[in-house]
Design a protein around this motif. Structure first.
Motif, mmCIF file in Angstrom:
data_model
loop_
_atom_site.group_PDB
_atom_site.id
_atom_site.type_symbol
_atom_site.label_atom_id
_atom_site.label_comp_id
_atom_site.label_asym_id
_atom_site.label_seq_id
_atom_site.Cartn_x
_atom_site.Cartn_y
_atom_site.Cartn_z
ATOM 1 N N LEU A 54 0.829 -1.206 0.000
ATOM 2 C CA LEU A 54 0.000 0.000 0.000
ATOM 3 C C LEU A 54 0.866 1.259 0.000
ATOM 4 O O LEU A 54 0.553 2.239 -0.698
ATOM 5 N N ILE A 55 1.947 1.250 0.759
ATOM 6 C CA ILE A 55 2.859 2.402 0.778
ATOM 7 C C ILE A 55 3.449 2.634 -0.600
ATOM 8 O O ILE A 55 3.499 3.761 -1.104
ATOM 9 N N ILE A 56 3.901 1.560 -1.241
ATOM 10 C CA ILE A 56 4.521 1.686 -2.561
ATOM 11 C C ILE A 56 3.533 2.243 -3.575
ATOM 12 O O ILE A 56 3.838 3.187 -4.322
ATOM 13 N N LEU A 57 2.320 1.699 -3.619
ATOM 14 C CA LEU A 57 1.353 2.095 -4.643
ATOM 15 C C LEU A 57 0.786 3.485 -4.388
ATOM 16 O O LEU A 57 0.771 4.335 -5.289
ATOM 17 N N ILE A 92 10.688 5.712 -5.070
ATOM 18 C CA ILE A 92 11.681 5.521 -4.005
ATOM 19 C C ILE A 92 11.286 4.396 -3.051
ATOM 20 O O ILE A 92 12.136 3.577 -2.677
ATOM 21 N N PRO A 93 9.997 4.304 -2.597
ATOM 22 C CA PRO A 93 9.657 3.167 -1.721
ATOM 23 C C PRO A 93 9.889 1.818 -2.387
ATOM 24 O O PRO A 93 10.307 0.866 -1.714
ATOM 25 N N LEU A 94 9.638 1.727 -3.692
ATOM 26 C CA LEU A 94 9.881 0.476 -4.400
ATOM 27 C C LEU A 94 11.375 0.172 -4.453
ATOM 28 O O LEU A 94 11.791 -0.975 -4.242
ATOM 29 N N VAL A 146 13.428 -3.166 -2.930
ATOM 30 C CA VAL A 146 14.330 -4.007 -3.722
ATOM 31 C C VAL A 146 15.732 -4.006 -3.112
ATOM 32 O O VAL A 146 16.392 -5.059 -3.024
ATOM 33 N N VAL A 147 16.195 -2.844 -2.669
ATOM 34 C CA VAL A 147 17.520 -2.760 -2.045
ATOM 35 C C VAL A 147 17.532 -3.561 -0.744
ATOM 36 O O VAL A 147 18.525 -4.240 -0.423
ATOM 37 N N LEU A 174 9.330 -2.737 -15.079
ATOM 38 C CA LEU A 174 7.996 -2.328 -15.511
ATOM 39 C C LEU A 174 7.535 -1.086 -14.754
ATOM 40 O O LEU A 174 6.994 -0.147 -15.355
ATOM 41 N N CYS A 175 7.743 -1.077 -13.427
ATOM 42 C CA CYS A 175 7.246 0.019 -12.594
ATOM 43 C C CYS A 175 8.118 1.262 -12.641
ATOM 44 O O CYS A 175 7.643 2.358 -12.305
ATOM 45 N N VAL A 176 9.366 1.105 -13.038
ATOM 46 C CA VAL A 176 10.288 2.240 -13.010
ATOM 47 C C VAL A 176 10.451 2.881 -14.379
ATOM 48 O O VAL A 176 10.410 4.109 -14.515
ATOM 49 N N SER A 177 10.625 2.056 -15.421
ATOM 50 C CA SER A 177 10.939 2.620 -16.731
ATOM 51 C C SER A 177 9.805 2.505 -17.742
ATOM 52 O O SER A 177 9.618 3.400 -18.565
ATOM 53 N N ARG A 178 9.034 1.415 -17.707
ATOM 54 C CA ARG A 178 7.996 1.235 -18.723
ATOM 55 C C ARG A 178 6.707 1.964 -18.362
ATOM 56 O O ARG A 178 6.114 2.642 -19.188
ATOM 57 N N TYR A 179 6.257 1.805 -17.133
ATOM 58 C CA TYR A 179 5.057 2.494 -16.649
ATOM 59 C C TYR A 179 5.409 3.178 -15.335
ATOM 60 O O TYR A 179 5.184 2.632 -14.257
#
Length: 467
Positions: free
Chosen positions: A253-256, A266-268, A272-273, A382-387
């Motif tokens: 929920l925080i990420i979206l 940044i939350p995503l 990942v990190v 997908l979430c960073v560069s495509r959409y």
């Protein structure tokens, strides 16, 4: 094996073939995976020369046969890309490990074949049929529908204990009942291998349902308003009594919401990190006893002592197994339990609760890196560069984005648990196809009407990063 289990397991392939005659191939693939995962028994039938016959291998065999029979031309449309190499490398990692350990080519081929059926085929079917926004929308809705379908079963077992698998198939899905009592009630298992798997599935359904509702993709489902279905889904998820899944939902929920509101990923990136850092520390032996004590104290204060003890038990076993794995860090020990830890009397004293330590022990860093790359890299790109975040709430992109976030959350779950879910592997395949060939988003924007004239609406594209 009871007659009911035999009937369901051997009869599943004809049912999959029927689904291909009843629905379009993409929907038939999704329905086959979801129904099999939710309702087929926990059973493994040993067959000569091929991987054990389980509910997921039966599904993969059935879909493969159906594609040959009803949609063989689809194979010619598949064009592999660089991102598919991650799954290919993971599928051959058992062969490389067997050869590096002197176990022979036969052992390597059979182990890799099992990996292909468990991971490669679901990914391939996702690439074949779900590599577009429409396919990801169907998958997102199916995940939400699967969660809704499970609600009465989880409610029953939370009240009367995990009994449905025994009632339907004649035996319990798990022999160990030590983890069924949580928070003053029973943690449901239904037809899955563990209550944790049910919790992760219901988490995914709740998160997907929330995002489909808030982005306007679904306003009603099953003739019921989403403003009613989503709260029911969330409450039912909370009733699964899985603390880890609660945290996963919060992270999602925080990420979206934060990402779409502030137009930031940044939350995503942080998530990942965190996954990569944890894997690095676990594989290199960074988590020493002193650091475990600090972690235990923090978790006790943040959650409770019971959760802290469970986490420390996992970390202690991971430390033993990681130390053994570091003796052969590149390609691991191969199969046959060679990566496990034994005492002087040959007794196995290790517990493998986490998927990452299983991969690291059996296939070394090669298998560990390729496994988590298949789950994280497509969804992250997908979430960073495509959409990017500015279109995460767009009705066309929202289903693919929320499924991608759920897939990364599944990777986080695999850091602490070993509950593989082929539906998320299926999603990785579809997401990888969208990364290789993203579809443009279009919306209808009315233009100003000059006096006395009426102009047709024109489609306007939302700019996206180039593939």
């Amino acid at each position: 094996m009871s007659p009911t289990v035999a009937l369901v397991m051997y009869g599943w392939i004809p049912i999959v073939l029927y689904l291909f005659t009843r629905y379009s191939p993409p929907r038939a693939v999704i329905i086959s995976f979801v129904i099999a995962w939710l309702f087929l028994p926990q059973a493994a039938i040993v067959l000569p020369s091929i991987p054990d016959y389980t509910k997921m291998s039966a599904t993969c065999y059935g879909i493969l046969l159906a594609v040959f029979v009803f949609d063989s031309g689809r194979f010619s449309t598949f064009k592999p890309g660089w991102i598919d190499g991650l799954m290919a490398l993971y599928c051959i990692s058992p062969f490389v490990s067997s050869m590096a350990n002197g176990l022979g080519a036969y052992d390597g081929v059979s182990s890799s074949l099992e990996q292909v059926v468990s991971w490669g085929l679901p990914y391939f079917f996702g690439r074949l049929y779900l590599s577009n926004l429409a396919g990801m929308k169907h998958l997102a809705i199916a995940i939400f529908a699967g969660g809704l379908t499970y609600i009465p079963f989880t409610l029953y077992e939370s009240r009367f204990s995990p009994q449905l698998h025994r009632m339907v198939y004649g035996y319990h899905a798990r022999a160990d009942f030590s983890q069924t009592m949580r928070m003053g009630g029973y943690r449901p298992t239904v037809f899955m291998s563990h209550g944790l798997a049910v919790g992760a599935w219901m988490m995914a359904a709740a998160l997907v349902g929330i995002w489909l509702w808030k982005s306007g993709v679904l306003k009603k489902y099953w003739d019921q308003p989403m403003k009613t279905l989503v709260p029911v889904m969330v409450v039912s998820f909370l009733n699964c009594r899985s603390t880890g899944a609660y945290l996963l939902l919060v992270f999602g929920l925080i990420i979206l919401f934060l990402g779409s509101k502030l137009k930031t990923y940044i939350p995503l990136i942080f998530l990942v990190v965190f996954i990569g850092t944890y894997l690095y520390m676990g594989a290199t032996g960074y988590i020493t006893p002193d650091r475990r004590d600090s972690i235990e104290e923090f978790v006790t204060k943040t959650l409770n002592a019971e959760r802290a003890q469970s986490l420390i038990f996992r970390l202690e076993n991971e430390e033993l197994l990681s130390e053994k794995a570091r003796q052969r860090p590149v390609f691991g020990w191969g199969g046959w339990g060679r990566a496990r830890v034994y005492d002087d009397y040959g007794k196995d004293i290790s517990v493998t609760d986490s998927l990452w330590i299983i991969a690291f022990g059996n296939q070394g860093a090669f298998g560990l890196i390729t496994l988590f790359s298949t789950m994280i890299v497509p969804s992250f790109l997908l979430c960073v560069s495509r959409y990017p975040p500015k279109v995460w709430a767009h009705p066309l992109a929202a289903p693919a984005v929320c499924v991608a976030v759920v897939t990364i959350l599944f990777a986080l779950d695999c850091v602490l648990n070993a509950m593989p879910n082929p539906i998320f592997t299926l999603s990785s395949g579809g997401i990888a196809g969208l990364v290789l060939k993203p579809e443009p988003l279009r919306k209808r924007v009315p233009k100003r009407k000059p006096a006395g004239r009426s102009l047709p609406r024109r489609r306007q594209s939302i700019p996206l990063a180039s593939p």
